[in-house]
Write a protein that holds these residues in place. Structure first.
Motif, PDB file in Angstrom:
ATOM      1  N   ALA A 156      -3.445 -16.892  -2.636  1.00 47.30           N
ATOM      2  CA  ALA A 156      -4.131 -16.956  -1.351  1.00 47.30           C
ATOM      3  C   ALA A 156      -5.642 -16.960  -1.548  1.00 47.30           C
ATOM      4  CB  ALA A 156      -3.702 -15.775  -0.479  1.00 47.30           C
TER       5      ALA A 156
ATOM      6  N   THR B 145      -8.799 -15.211   6.595  1.00 47.29           N
ATOM      7  CA  THR B 145      -7.367 -15.271   6.327  1.00 47.29           C
ATOM      8  C   THR B 145      -6.635 -15.961   7.473  1.00 47.29           C
ATOM      9  OG1 THR B 145      -7.511 -13.262   4.999  1.00 47.29           O
ATOM     10  CG2 THR B 145      -5.329 -13.878   5.808  1.00 47.29           C
TER      11      THR B 145
ATOM     12  N   LEU C 128      -6.693  -9.265   1.266  1.00 45.36           N
ATOM     13  CA  LEU C 128      -7.046 -10.268   2.266  1.00 45.36           C
ATOM     14  C   LEU C 128      -7.213  -9.687   3.656  1.00 45.36           C
ATOM     15  CD1 LEU C 128      -5.017 -13.374   1.124  1.00 45.36           C
ATOM     16  CD2 LEU C 128      -7.384 -12.782   0.698  1.00 45.36           C
TER      17      LEU C 128
ATOM     18  N   GLY D 214      -1.393 -13.019   3.357  1.00 41.19           N
ATOM     19  CA  GLY D 214      -1.767 -13.493   2.034  1.00 41.19           C
ATOM     20  C   GLY D 214      -0.556 -13.921   1.225  1.00 41.19           C
TER      21      GLY D 214
END
Length: 372
Positions: free
Chosen positions: A192, A67, A248, A181
């Motif tokens: 995302a 991420t 995420l 995200g």
């Protein structure tokens, strides 16, 4: 002097973790072109099916590096400013003065002061991290619960702040990464998950890594067993679980080979630019969820032994599964280890986890894998 891989030492070390009580674990260690892959124990305690080193696995907070990398790629493109307030992008999610004070960088390195949403999402774990007063019932109740990230973010934002924005030590909070995200979706116009798949996972050539859309692990995998500090006895399999609760911040599925490839490319400056990588390796003190204070960068943290080289990577824990992936700063030596039991420790009178033989055996495996 560089220590080449010693397969006999690695085989003995991984077997010792199994003997200490781990049902099954598997690993890959690389040193340049030399590769060792090993596995010990079982993937299913009922059938005795063995673990193998190519199995897919829930890797928990290792997701955070992916991420972070995705956000930094957008920083490089000019669509995100690392030190811009998150309120500029997501004013409805982090409104008012907090949105103006908390920057994108503070989300990535956990200095935002935003609280962890987790105890509010799992009501019977509401005392978390006061482990002595928690119970495992929510794990079963929410196996197939589908959370929306904005629902979880709202819980973290509404909770009492963990600290002032930018103050150190920061507090490790999954709320930060769910916001990242939403930031990615806001600036890219796609989800995302899709962005990370195309621009991080596929860019790195990872063939067995994905952000799942359902509760199952596709492909060969181990069952993963949660003991919840002896409150689930015998430990229960949680390999089928809707990972939207982690999103995420922790939902990624991967293999030890893919993780070693990813971190090797990252540390070589082949996924983000050298300047972005330098930003990732700028650390601040952060208090982890088990109360320890560690150095943390932008989705990476360092590990080193006295007098030894520094390794960079991330660890991860979800219900039943644990992972640690570490790569030496020069990218040559790499280690990824996956285990299929979590929280076998009992709690002491103060409610803190007691040391377990598995912990010591894992530490020994990490030392052999990283330093020989």
């Amino acid at each position: 002097m560089r220590n080449a891989l010693n397969p006999d030492e690695l085989n003995a070390a991984i077997e010792n973790v199994h003997r200490a009580g781990m049902p099954g674990l598997f690993a890959e260690v690389r040193d340049g072109e030399q590769v060792w892959r090993g596995a010990a124990g079982v993937a299913d305690v009922e059938t005795g099916r063995p673990v193998t080193a190519d199995m897919r696995h829930r890797v928990g907070s290792v997701t955070k590096t992916f991420t972070s990398v995705a956000v930094l790629r957008e920083v490089e493109s000019g669509r995100i400013a690392l030190d811009a307030p998150i309120g500029r992008y997501l004013p409805r999610l982090v409104p008012g003065a907090r949105g103006e004070a908390i920057t994108v960088r503070m989300l990535i390195n956990h200095t935002s002061g935003l609280a962890e949403y987790f105890p509010y999402a799992y009501p019977s774990l509401k005392a978390y991290p006061d482990l002595a007063n928690t119970g495992p019932q929510s794990l079963d109740d929410n196996r197939l619960t589908r959370f929306h990230p904005t629902e979880l973010i709202a819980m973290g934002v509404a909770a009492p702040p963990a600290g002032a924005p930018g103050a150190t030590p920061g507090l490790y909070s999954n709320t930060n990464y769910l916001l990242l995200g939403e930031l990615l979706e806001r600036v890219t116009g796609t989800t995302a998950e899709r962005y990370i798949t195309r621009n991080v996972i596929e860019r790195a050539g990872l063939r067995d890594t994905e952000l799942p859309t359902g509760p199952d692990i596709d492909g060969p995998h181990s069952r993963i067993y949660e003991a919840w500090f002896g409150m689930i006895d015998p430990p229960r399999d949680y390999s089928v679980f809707d990972m939207s609760w982690a999103g995420l911040a922790g939902s990624l599925i991967s293999t030890v080979a893919d993780l070693n490839r990813f971190y090797g490319l990252l540390l070589a400056g082949e996924i983000v630019s050298p300047s972005s990588l330098a930003q990732m390796r700028r650390t601040v003190p952060v208090v982890t969820q088990d109360g320890k204070t560690n150095d943390y960068g932008l989705g990476l943290y360092p590990m080193e032994a006295p007098g030894q080289a520094t390794f960079w990577g991330h660890g991860g824990t979800v219900w039943g599964a644990g992972t640690l992936a570490m790569t030496r700063a020069d990218g040559r030596r790499r280690m990824a280890v996956a285990v299929n039991l979590q929280r076998p420790n009992r709690l002491d009178s103060s409610g803190r986890p007691e040391p377990h033989a598995i912990d010591h055996a894992l530490d020994a495996l990490y030392r052999v894998a990283m330093y020989g």
